[in-house]
Design a protein around this motif. Structure first.
Motif, PDB file in Angstrom:
ATOM      1  N   ASP A 122       4.665   5.064   0.951  1.00  0.00           N
ATOM      2  CA  ASP A 122       5.850   5.506   0.238  1.00  0.00           C
ATOM      3  C   ASP A 122       7.088   4.837   0.836  1.00  0.00           C
ATOM      4  O   ASP A 122       7.287   4.842   2.053  1.00  0.00           O
ATOM      5  CB  ASP A 122       5.971   7.026   0.335  1.00  0.00           C
ATOM      6  CG  ASP A 122       7.078   7.576  -0.544  1.00  0.00           C
ATOM      7  OD1 ASP A 122       6.955   7.451  -1.769  1.00  0.00           O
ATOM      8  OD2 ASP A 122       8.057   8.134  -0.002  1.00  0.00           O
ATOM      9  N   GLY A 123       7.902   4.238  -0.024  1.00  0.00           N
ATOM     10  CA  GLY A 123       9.107   3.573   0.446  1.00  0.00           C
ATOM     11  C   GLY A 123       8.955   2.090   0.692  1.00  0.00           C
ATOM     12  O   GLY A 123       9.964   1.395   0.895  1.00  0.00           O
ATOM     13  N   ASP A 124       7.725   1.581   0.683  1.00  0.00           N
ATOM     14  CA  ASP A 124       7.524   0.143   0.813  1.00  0.00           C
ATOM     15  C   ASP A 124       8.143  -0.581  -0.384  1.00  0.00           C
ATOM     16  O   ASP A 124       8.310  -0.007  -1.473  1.00  0.00           O
ATOM     17  CB  ASP A 124       6.034  -0.207   0.847  1.00  0.00           C
ATOM     18  CG  ASP A 124       5.370   0.121   2.168  1.00  0.00           C
ATOM     19  OD1 ASP A 124       6.077   0.496   3.117  1.00  0.00           O
ATOM     20  OD2 ASP A 124       4.128   0.001   2.237  1.00  0.00           O
ATOM     21  N   THR A 125       8.469  -1.848  -0.194  1.00  0.00           N
ATOM     22  CA  THR A 125       8.876  -2.700  -1.306  1.00  0.00           C
ATOM     23  C   THR A 125       8.019  -3.953  -1.310  1.00  0.00           C
ATOM     24  O   THR A 125       7.679  -4.490  -0.255  1.00  0.00           O
ATOM     25  CB  THR A 125      10.363  -3.091  -1.227  1.00  0.00           C
ATOM     26  OG1 THR A 125      10.612  -3.754   0.013  1.00  0.00           O
ATOM     27  CG2 THR A 125      11.260  -1.877  -1.358  1.00  0.00           C
ATOM     28  N   THR A 127       7.989  -7.707  -3.142  1.00  0.00           N
ATOM     29  CA  THR A 127       8.876  -8.608  -3.867  1.00  0.00           C
ATOM     30  C   THR A 127       8.076  -9.632  -4.651  1.00  0.00           C
ATOM     31  O   THR A 127       7.129 -10.231  -4.137  1.00  0.00           O
ATOM     32  CB  THR A 127       9.828  -9.324  -2.888  1.00  0.00           C
ATOM     33  OG1 THR A 127      10.588  -8.339  -2.177  1.00  0.00           O
ATOM     34  CG2 THR A 127      10.786 -10.227  -3.641  1.00  0.00           C
ATOM     35  N   GLU A 132      12.176  -6.458  -6.915  1.00  0.00           N
ATOM     36  CA  GLU A 132      11.524  -5.618  -5.914  1.00  0.00           C
ATOM     37  C   GLU A 132      10.790  -4.475  -6.609  1.00  0.00           C
ATOM     38  O   GLU A 132      11.352  -3.788  -7.463  1.00  0.00           O
ATOM     39  CB  GLU A 132      12.548  -5.034  -4.941  1.00  0.00           C
ATOM     40  CG  GLU A 132      13.116  -6.045  -3.965  1.00  0.00           C
ATOM     41  CD  GLU A 132      14.005  -5.389  -2.923  1.00  0.00           C
ATOM     42  OE1 GLU A 132      14.475  -4.257  -3.171  1.00  0.00           O
ATOM     43  OE2 GLU A 132      14.236  -6.012  -1.872  1.00  0.00           O
ATOM     44  N   HIS A 134       9.324  -0.944  -5.830  1.00  0.00           N
ATOM     45  CA  HIS A 134       9.419   0.119  -4.841  1.00  0.00           C
ATOM     46  C   HIS A 134       8.204   1.027  -4.966  1.00  0.00           C
ATOM     47  O   HIS A 134       7.910   1.539  -6.055  1.00  0.00           O
ATOM     48  CB  HIS A 134      10.703   0.921  -5.049  1.00  0.00           C
ATOM     49  CG  HIS A 134      11.946   0.112  -4.848  1.00  0.00           C
ATOM     50  ND1 HIS A 134      12.723   0.210  -3.713  1.00  0.00           N
ATOM     51  CD2 HIS A 134      12.536  -0.832  -5.633  1.00  0.00           C
ATOM     52  CE1 HIS A 134      13.743  -0.622  -3.805  1.00  0.00           C
ATOM     53  NE2 HIS A 134      13.652  -1.268  -4.973  1.00  0.00           N
ATOM     54  N   ILE A 136       6.224   4.318  -4.727  1.00  0.00           N
ATOM     55  CA  ILE A 136       6.486   5.758  -4.746  1.00  0.00           C
ATOM     56  C   ILE A 136       5.145   6.470  -4.682  1.00  0.00           C
ATOM     57  O   ILE A 136       4.341   6.370  -5.613  1.00  0.00           O
ATOM     58  CB  ILE A 136       7.248   6.176  -6.016  1.00  0.00           C
ATOM     59  CG1 ILE A 136       8.519   5.345  -6.208  1.00  0.00           C
ATOM     60  CG2 ILE A 136       7.585   7.664  -5.958  1.00  0.00           C
ATOM     61  CD1 ILE A 136       9.224   5.609  -7.536  1.00  0.00           C
ATOM     62  N   TYR A 149       8.199   1.182  -8.935  1.00  0.00           N
ATOM     63  CA  TYR A 149       9.473   1.211  -9.658  1.00  0.00           C
ATOM     64  C   TYR A 149      10.209  -0.101  -9.465  1.00  0.00           C
ATOM     65  O   TYR A 149      10.443  -0.532  -8.332  1.00  0.00           O
ATOM     66  CB  TYR A 149      10.312   2.383  -9.155  1.00  0.00           C
ATOM     67  CG  TYR A 149      11.706   2.462  -9.719  1.00  0.00           C
ATOM     68  CD1 TYR A 149      11.947   2.330 -11.080  1.00  0.00           C
ATOM     69  CD2 TYR A 149      12.794   2.692  -8.871  1.00  0.00           C
ATOM     70  CE1 TYR A 149      13.229   2.421 -11.600  1.00  0.00           C
ATOM     71  CE2 TYR A 149      14.084   2.785  -9.371  1.00  0.00           C
ATOM     72  CZ  TYR A 149      14.298   2.642 -10.740  1.00  0.00           C
ATOM     73  OH  TYR A 149      15.576   2.730 -11.244  1.00  0.00           O
TER      74      TYR A 149
END
Length: 222
Positions: A122-125, A127, A132, A134, A136, A149
């Motif tokens: 959770d919170g990783d991105t 690319t 990006e 995201h 969730i 997202y």
């Protein structure tokens, strides 16, 4: 059928677009078997892309990506077999790493004898091009279910967490209705109303169309 660009999603400034390929096969779980159609999402520009939930027909998925377009990641929203049964072949053909939330290893291990290459948190991105994604974490349909997202595109890839018409199924092992409701209410319905929800099966929707029905889902308790 080849992958088709989703017409209602405008490309990013750098040319990242969303393509959909529908594949068909069998979902097998808890001793049952169901014929299903799955949405496979390809997100990227002309140079690189990621594949989300490579289901059923790995050959068709690989053929949908030109040889000069690098697949940088294979992202799994969750590990029910109908969402990951093409992962092995797609990763072998493209040399892309497979990403999965560790809480879904119990489901992954029923399909594959090897571990996923990378863990989603959770919170990783992630690319791709100038966009990006995201991560969730949205447990409920499965313990490690995740959505992706992309604010630059105005979309969220919801897997089987949120559909056009309500939450994903929670009547099988490792799923939980109150948990999926919490995930949807606290993590998805807080996204902008105009966010397009690109689902694991069936038609898309938008956050603003689903949010008013939260109480109905709770009353229905499915």
């Amino acid at each position: 059928m080849p992958a088709e660009v989703v017409p209602d999603i405008a490309p990013s400034a750098g040319g990242v677009r969303v393509e959909r390929l529908v594949t068909s096969g069998t979902f097998e779980f808890d001793g049952g078997s169901w014929e299903v159609d799955n949405n496979v999402w390809i997100v990227g520009d002309d140079k690189e892309c990621v594949v989300i939930d490579p289901a059923h027909d790995a050959r068709a998925i690989v053929k949908s990506v030109p040889h000069d377009r690098k697949v940088t990641a294979v992202l799994c929203t969750h590990a029910h077999n109908d969402h990951i049964n093409g992962v092995g072949e797609v990763c072998d053909a493209t040399r892309a790493p497979a990403y999965l939330h560790p809480d879904d290893r119990v489901l992954w291990d029923a399909v594959y004898p090897v571990t996923p290459d990378r863990e989603l948190r959770d919170g990783d991105t992630i690319t791709v091009g100038d966009v990006e994604l995201h991560v969730i974490h949205t447990p409920g349909h499965s313990p490690g279910a995740c959505c992706f997202y992309a604010p630059q595109l105005g979309v969220v890839f919801s897997g089987d967490t949120l559909f056009n018409g309500g939450p994903g199924a929670t009547g099988r092992s490792y799923s939980d209705f109150p948990t999926i409701i919490d995930s949807i209410r606290d993590k998805l319905l807080t996204l902008p109303d105009e966010t397009v929800v690109l689902t694991g099966h069936g038609d898309s929707t938008v956050i603003g169309a689903e949010a008013p029905h939260l109480q109905e889902w709770l009353d229905r308790g499915h």
